[in-house]
Design a protein around this motif. Structure first.
Motif, PDB file in Angstrom:
ATOM      1  N   SER A   1       0.839  -1.199   0.000  1.00 15.95           N
ATOM      2  CA  SER A   1       0.000   0.000   0.000  1.00 15.95           C
ATOM      3  C   SER A   1       0.876   1.252   0.000  1.00 15.95           C
ATOM      4  CB  SER A   1      -0.928  -0.004   1.205  1.00 15.95           C
ATOM      5  OG  SER A   1      -0.176  -0.059   2.408  1.00 15.95           O
ATOM      6  N   LYS A   2       0.256   2.389  -0.233  1.00 16.71           N
ATOM      7  CA  LYS A   2       1.001   3.637  -0.383  1.00 16.71           C
ATOM      8  C   LYS A   2       1.787   3.997   0.865  1.00 16.71           C
ATOM      9  CE  LYS A   2      -1.016   6.875  -2.660  1.00 16.71           C
ATOM     10  NZ  LYS A   2      -1.897   7.992  -3.093  1.00 16.71           N
ATOM     11  N   ASP A   3       1.243   3.728   2.043  1.00 12.94           N
ATOM     12  CA  ASP A   3       1.949   4.097   3.273  1.00 12.94           C
ATOM     13  C   ASP A   3       3.066   3.124   3.629  1.00 12.94           C
ATOM     14  OD1 ASP A   3       0.110   2.105   3.661  1.00 12.94           O
ATOM     15  OD2 ASP A   3      -0.310   2.633   5.743  1.00 12.94           O
ATOM     16  N   LYS A   4       3.152   1.976   2.923  1.00 15.86           N
ATOM     17  CA  LYS A   4       4.211   1.008   3.206  1.00 15.86           C
ATOM     18  C   LYS A   4       5.352   1.063   2.194  1.00 15.86           C
ATOM     19  CE  LYS A   4       1.101  -2.298   5.456  1.00 15.86           C
ATOM     20  NZ  LYS A   4       0.534  -3.676   5.418  1.00 15.86           N
ATOM     21  N   THR A   5       5.146   1.662   1.043  1.00 16.37           N
ATOM     22  CA  THR A   5       6.174   1.726  -0.015  1.00 16.37           C
ATOM     23  C   THR A   5       6.631   3.176  -0.175  1.00 16.37           C
ATOM     24  OG1 THR A   5       4.361   1.850  -1.618  1.00 16.37           O
ATOM     25  CG2 THR A   5       5.362  -0.311  -1.241  1.00 16.37           C
ATOM     26  N   LYS A   6       7.512   3.610   0.698  1.00 17.21           N
ATOM     27  CA  LYS A   6       7.982   4.989   0.676  1.00 17.21           C
ATOM     28  C   LYS A   6       8.889   5.255  -0.517  1.00 17.21           C
ATOM     29  CE  LYS A   6       5.906   5.846   4.582  1.00 17.21           C
ATOM     30  NZ  LYS A   6       4.697   6.687   4.605  1.00 17.21           N
ATOM     31  N   LEU A   7       9.769   4.300  -0.853  1.00 15.59           N
ATOM     32  CA  LEU A   7      10.689   4.522  -1.964  1.00 15.59           C
ATOM     33  C   LEU A   7       9.954   4.559  -3.302  1.00 15.59           C
ATOM     34  CD1 LEU A   7      13.769   2.277  -1.034  1.00 15.59           C
ATOM     35  CD2 LEU A   7      13.514   4.752  -0.780  1.00 15.59           C
ATOM     36  N   ILE A   8       8.948   3.685  -3.448  1.00 10.47           N
ATOM     37  CA  ILE A   8       8.194   3.637  -4.701  1.00 10.47           C
ATOM     38  C   ILE A   8       7.517   4.975  -4.967  1.00 10.47           C
ATOM     39  CG2 ILE A   8       6.146   2.606  -5.788  1.00 10.47           C
ATOM     40  CD1 ILE A   8       8.529   0.810  -5.975  1.00 10.47           C
ATOM     41  N   HIS A   9       7.087   5.642  -3.932  1.00 11.57           N
ATOM     42  CA  HIS A   9       6.368   6.908  -4.074  1.00 11.57           C
ATOM     43  C   HIS A   9       7.276   8.107  -3.825  1.00 11.57           C
ATOM     44  CE1 HIS A   9       3.164   3.930  -3.439  1.00 11.57           C
ATOM     45  NE2 HIS A   9       2.416   4.732  -4.165  1.00 11.57           N
ATOM     46  N   ASN A  10       8.542   7.977  -4.165  1.00 13.54           N
ATOM     47  CA  ASN A  10       9.504   9.062  -3.987  1.00 13.54           C
ATOM     48  C   ASN A  10      10.366   9.170  -5.243  1.00 13.54           C
ATOM     49  OD1 ASN A  10      11.253  11.003  -3.099  1.00 13.54           O
ATOM     50  ND2 ASN A  10      12.187   9.771  -1.473  1.00 13.54           N
ATOM     51  N   GLU A  11      10.222  10.296  -5.960  1.00 12.97           N
ATOM     52  CA  GLU A  11      10.976  10.482  -7.199  1.00 12.97           C
ATOM     53  C   GLU A  11      12.467  10.641  -6.940  1.00 12.97           C
ATOM     54  OE1 GLU A  11       8.911  12.830 -10.508  1.00 12.97           O
ATOM     55  OE2 GLU A  11       8.056  13.704  -8.685  1.00 12.97           O
ATOM     56  N   THR A  12      12.829  11.110  -5.757  1.00 15.98           N
ATOM     57  CA  THR A  12      14.249  11.340  -5.428  1.00 15.98           C
ATOM     58  C   THR A  12      14.783  10.257  -4.490  1.00 15.98           C
ATOM     59  OG1 THR A  12      13.620  12.780  -3.581  1.00 15.98           O
ATOM     60  CG2 THR A  12      13.959  13.821  -5.743  1.00 15.98           C
ATOM     61  N   ALA A  13      14.237   9.054  -4.589  1.00  8.23           N
ATOM     62  CA  ALA A  13      14.659   7.968  -3.702  1.00  8.23           C
ATOM     63  C   ALA A  13      16.104   7.574  -3.987  1.00  8.23           C
ATOM     64  CB  ALA A  13      13.738   6.768  -3.887  1.00  8.23           C
ATOM     65  N   LYS A  14      16.783   7.142  -2.932  1.00  9.67           N
ATOM     66  CA  LYS A  14      18.179   6.716  -3.039  1.00  9.67           C
ATOM     67  C   LYS A  14      18.322   5.285  -2.544  1.00  9.67           C
ATOM     68  CE  LYS A  14      19.996  11.390  -2.303  1.00  9.67           C
ATOM     69  NZ  LYS A  14      20.897  12.241  -1.482  1.00  9.67           N
ATOM     70  N   ASP A  15      19.338   4.588  -3.083  1.00 13.00           N
ATOM     71  CA  ASP A  15      19.599   3.232  -2.635  1.00 13.00           C
ATOM     72  C   ASP A  15      20.426   3.251  -1.363  1.00 13.00           C
ATOM     73  OD1 ASP A  15      22.113   3.963  -3.438  1.00 13.00           O
ATOM     74  OD2 ASP A  15      22.194   2.615  -5.160  1.00 13.00           O
ATOM     75  N   LYS A  16      20.839   2.081  -0.907  1.00 10.75           N
ATOM     76  CA  LYS A  16      21.573   1.991   0.357  1.00 10.75           C
ATOM     77  C   LYS A  16      22.935   2.667   0.282  1.00 10.75           C
ATOM     78  CE  LYS A  16      19.270  -2.325   1.611  1.00 10.75           C
ATOM     79  NZ  LYS A  16      19.439  -3.767   1.928  1.00 10.75           N
ATOM     80  N   LYS A  17      23.487   2.818  -0.913  1.00 12.35           N
ATOM     81  CA  LYS A  17      24.781   3.475  -1.073  1.00 12.35           C
ATOM     82  C   LYS A  17      24.651   4.979  -1.244  1.00 12.35           C
ATOM     83  CE  LYS A  17      26.874  -0.595  -3.226  1.00 12.35           C
ATOM     84  NZ  LYS A  17      27.584  -1.120  -4.430  1.00 12.35           N
ATOM     85  N   GLY A  18      23.415   5.478  -1.249  1.00  5.40           N
ATOM     86  CA  GLY A  18      23.199   6.907  -1.386  1.00  5.40           C
ATOM     87  C   GLY A  18      23.094   7.392  -2.805  1.00  5.40           C
ATOM     88  N   ASN A  19      23.010   6.496  -3.783  1.00  2.00           N
ATOM     89  CA  ASN A  19      22.874   6.891  -5.179  1.00  2.00           C
ATOM     90  C   ASN A  19      21.404   7.063  -5.539  1.00  2.00           C
ATOM     91  OD1 ASN A  19      25.708   6.618  -5.532  1.00  2.00           O
ATOM     92  ND2 ASN A  19      25.432   4.392  -5.835  1.00  2.00           N
TER      93      ASN A  19
END
Length: 818
Positions: A589-607
């Motif tokens: 759901s939308k409240d559980k997938t923060k990265l999916i709903h973020n255009e500026t999401a970063k991976d674990k390495k910060g990219n």
């Protein structure tokens, strides 16, 4: 007590005959619908059962289930928005329906479904513990009711996962869907064997790739065992080919052999082997289920015959002179074929007038009634004054196919004018002119398609096309009128190609009228859109060219037939999609997938994930999510197509963790490997069956009794059930009060007397060895403890055994009073 009182009243009431006839009517209706006999048969229950099987009730039930399942589109989170892409702020805001409205509708539907279960449970004669589908219906209703009211009371949104039970209501009301699931379940052991080989192949190549492509020679595809297995799993679907092999192939050409061998073994080898196993096993298991349907029909027809003979026994005034003559004149022949010991006054044949009365009270289709009336009025194979049980069963056993073949041969003699129109309409030159005009119209359209309209009006080239369209449309109209007059309304609309031409011609004429009354200069947009629709319909008329090719007719005919019959098979797929969509909405759901709903999401390495080529964020797959039910269905459909499906999976696993691969892999196995392969197997079988019928010059009835015709040969339907199975089923359904045991003993002449004595002793009869006789005035309706042994052909009377008539085989029909 009320039931016992009612039965007592019925035994002395004139309604007894009405009850018996109604019971026979219900059995015939059950036979046509392939329904079971194991339901209560008192008068009130029969009336209730007929209502449940009526068209009105089935429409009510289907509407209830449809409304309940469609609620998912408007329940929170609602799907009533223009877009599911969260980056489109104004277009992705949904219109929320008041929760009280959806809860009230679901409560009403649940109440109706519980009432439906109560009726079916009351009418069933089989214990609910032995009826698996009825037991499952009870459990699903209980779970649905419990979780629904807990959700109403607590408002806990996590409890809404109970909505996955809704597709059950659709499946349990379709006998074909249930048989399809049963066939799939029976095919699972063989399918699991191929899947196990596929998994071992995946593991072997995964470990080999991990060893061969170490030190980053395989790029990011073989960093660890889980990544290697996932990369090869995606490669089976060819979704990441050639991306997965480019890093290794660019280093050394020899590495390409690893991927070539894997693709040949897994994609072209094991995947096609899986299809072959599913086709073979599913077809065999589904054929067994369809044979069960044929058995049900035979049992129901035999039950109707037995009930009607009981009716004649209780109503001797209904016995016609011809029937009375048949009972006595052909006594030897009838007794020779009869397996059930009867009272001498009970007939072995039925009067046609009684059969016609029963048919008139049934809910059979009017076309089937017309066929039966004509068959009974004049037939070379069926005696028109009375029918024995073989003729009676034969009349209904394959009624769908028999009627379709009869309807093709029976034609109303047209008058001279209609006959002349029919000659013109059937003329090949007339068909060729229409086909050539369709080709010319489409060709002219393609030549000037770029010269549609301008702001100043229609260009000359487009104007010529419009005039040509008007002329050809007039010809199309006259063509359809001629065919309608020559074939009649029913004959015209019974043919697919005529219906296809009628729909297109009607649309073109309507759009032409709209275009004629438009001002070209002031309504540029409307004229352009109208021209586009007209041109589209003209292009679709080119399909009639394909119908002129003989071989393509069978391809298109199979395609049309499958479209009409596919809703049954798609029902299983719809149920699977529905269940996974509900689960996916709870997991992602939308409240559980923060990265999916973020255009500026970063991976674990910060990219930035949007800068990684080919990622979910880089390809802007934001509209493929599980935010609402509609979006979840489209996301699952995209995963089913398996093109770039790894992008969607890796996006959600990046957000939620690698354990969530399980959800998507299970979806791929169940949907793509199992259900879609079953549908492909059915398509292959339907086409092969149709093609064989063409090569063997057989008449193929495309849509009539489709599943039975496809999986069971006509010669197999008559012998689908043995006499002993019939008797057992009739006894269990309480059609026959006595339990009949058929004994077939091979004996030589010197053992005849001992066998006879043994049979007589077992039945409690005093028969003399070597040709004695015994009689019983009570017949089969004797007092408790009475038993009877029916003699072989050539006997001197009922209840006797004559050893002079026994040579090599002794057949004893022993009836034991229940």
């Amino acid at each position: 007590r009320i039931q016992i009182l009612f039965e007592v009243v019925m035994t002395v009431s004139p309604l007894l005959s009405k009850h018996t006839v109604l019971r026979a009517v219900v059995y015939i209706e059950n036979a046509i619908a392939y329904k079971s006999l194991f339901h209560r048969t008192d008068y009130l229950c029969l009336q209730m059962y007929r209502f449940i099987q009526s068209l009105l009730y089935r429409v009510l039930y289907g509407s209830t289930v449809a409304v309940l399942m469609l609620l998912a589109f408007v329940e929170a989170p609602s799907s009533l928005s223009r877009s599911s892409d969260f980056t489109r702020k104004n277009e992705s805001i949904p219109y929320d329906v008041y929760p009280e409205v959806t809860k009230s509708i679901e409560g009403i539907c649940l109440f109706l479904l519980i009432a439906d279960f109560s009726c079916r449970w009351y009418l069933s004669e089989i214990s609910i513990r032995k009826n698996k589908w009825l037991l499952a219906y009870a459990l699903i209703n209980a779970i649905h009711f419990l979780f629904f009211w807990i959700y109403i009371g607590t408002g806990n949104e996590s409890l809404r996962v109970y909505r996955i039970v809704r597709p059950f209501y659709m499946i349990q009301n379709s006998s074909i869907m249930k048989k399809m699931l049963k066939a799939i379940r029976r095919s699972l052991p063989e399918v699991a064997g191929v899947l196990l080989v596929l998994f071992l192949n995946l593991v072997i190549f995964g470990l080999s790739g991990l060893i061969i492509f170490s030190d980053d020679r395989g790029g990011n595809y073989f960093n660890n065992i889980s990544q290697a297995l996932w990369s090869l799993l995606v490669l089976i679907t060819t979704a990441n080919n050639p991306d997965v092999m480019i890093p290794a192939y660019s280093l050394n050409r020899i590495y390409v052999l690893f991927f070539v061998v894997f693709i040949w073994l897994a994609t072209y080898g094991l995947m096609n082997l899986l299809l072959a196993v599913i086709y073979n096993q599913f077809r065999q298991n589904f054929q067994v289920s369809v044979l069960d349907m044929v058995t049900r029909r035979q049992v129901a027809l035999r039950a109707a015959f037995e009930i009607l003979t009981q009716y004649i026994t209780r109503n001797p005034d209904r016995v016609s002179e011809s029937l009375e003559a048949a009972r006595y004149d052909s006594d030897e022949e009838l007794i020779e074929e009869e397996t059930i010991p009867r009272d001498f006054n009970r007939p072995n044949v039925l009067d046609v007038e009684l059969i016609l009365e029963v048919i008139s009270q049934s809910r059979l289709k009017a076309a089937y009634k017309k066929y039966i009336y004509s068959k009974l009025e004049s037939s070379d194979n069926i005696r028109t004054d009375h029918l024995d049980k073989e003729d009676f069963i034969k009349l209904f056993l394959d009624i769908e196919t028999d009627y379709a073949e009869w309807a093709e041969t029976v034609q109303v003699a047209p008058n001279v004018g209609i006959a002349s129109l029919r000659i013109i309409a059937d003329n090949k030159l007339f068909e060729l002119i229409g086909t050539l005009l369709a080709i010319v119209n489409t060709g002219a359209l393609l030549v000037v398609i770029s010269e549609a309209t301008t702001k100043d009006g229609i260009k000359p080239g487009a104007k010529v096309v419009i005039d040509l369209n008007i002329i050809i449309t007039i010809y199309y109209f006259l063509e359809q009128v001629l065919r309608l007059l020559s074939y009649g309304v029913r004959g015209y609309f019974n043919q697919f190609r005529f219906c296809y031409d009628f729909v297109l011609t009607t649309i073109i004429i309507t759009l032409m009228c709209i275009l004629y009354y438009h001002d070209y200069k002031n309504n540029h947009t409307a004229v352009t859109n109208t021209l586009r629709l007209i041109n589209l319909c003209i292009c679709l008329r080119i399909v009639r060219v394909l119908l002129q090719v003989e071989k393509l007719k069978y391809v298109l005919g199979t395609y049309v037939t499958l479209i009409r019959q596919m809703q049954v098979y798609l029902g299983i797929l719809i149920a699977l999609v529905y269940i996974f969509a509900i689960i996916g909405m709870e997991l992602y759901s939308k409240d559980k997938t923060k990265l999916i709903h973020n255009e500026t999401a970063k991976d674990k390495k910060g990219n930035l994930l949007s800068e990684q080529c080919g990622s979910y964020w880089n390809l802007h797959y934001y509209s493929l999510n599980f935010d609402d039910f509609f979006a979840a269905v489209i996301t699952l459909f995209t995963l089913m197509v398996v093109n770039n499906w790894q992008v969607i999976v890796e996006g959600f696993t990046e957000d939620q963790g690698r354990w969530h691969y399980i959800y998507f892999i299970v979806w791929w196995v169940l949907c793509v490997l199992l259900i879609l392969n079953v549908i492909i197997a059915l398509i292959l079988d339907a086409f092969i069956d149709r093609w064989d019928s063409k090569n063997n010059n057989k008449n193929f009835i495309s849509d009539v009794n489709f599943h039975v015709n496809q999986f069971v040969e006509r010669s197999e339907r008559a012998r689908a059930v043995s006499e002993s199975e019939l008797m057992n089923a009739l006894h269990r359904s309480k059609v026959i009060k006595n339990k009949f045991v058929v004994l077939k003993l091979d004996a030589i002449s010197e053992r005849d007397s001992s066998v006879t004595a043994g049979a007589s002793a077992g039945a409690g009869a005093s028969a003399a060895a070597g040709g004695g006789s015994s009689s019983n005035s009570h017949g089969t309706d004797g007092p408790p403890g009475h038993s009877e042994i029916t003699d072989l052909p050539g006997h001197s009377g009922y209840g006797s055994i004559n050893n002079d008539n026994v040579t090599n085989k002794l057949t004893c029909n022993v009836s034991i009073n229940s």
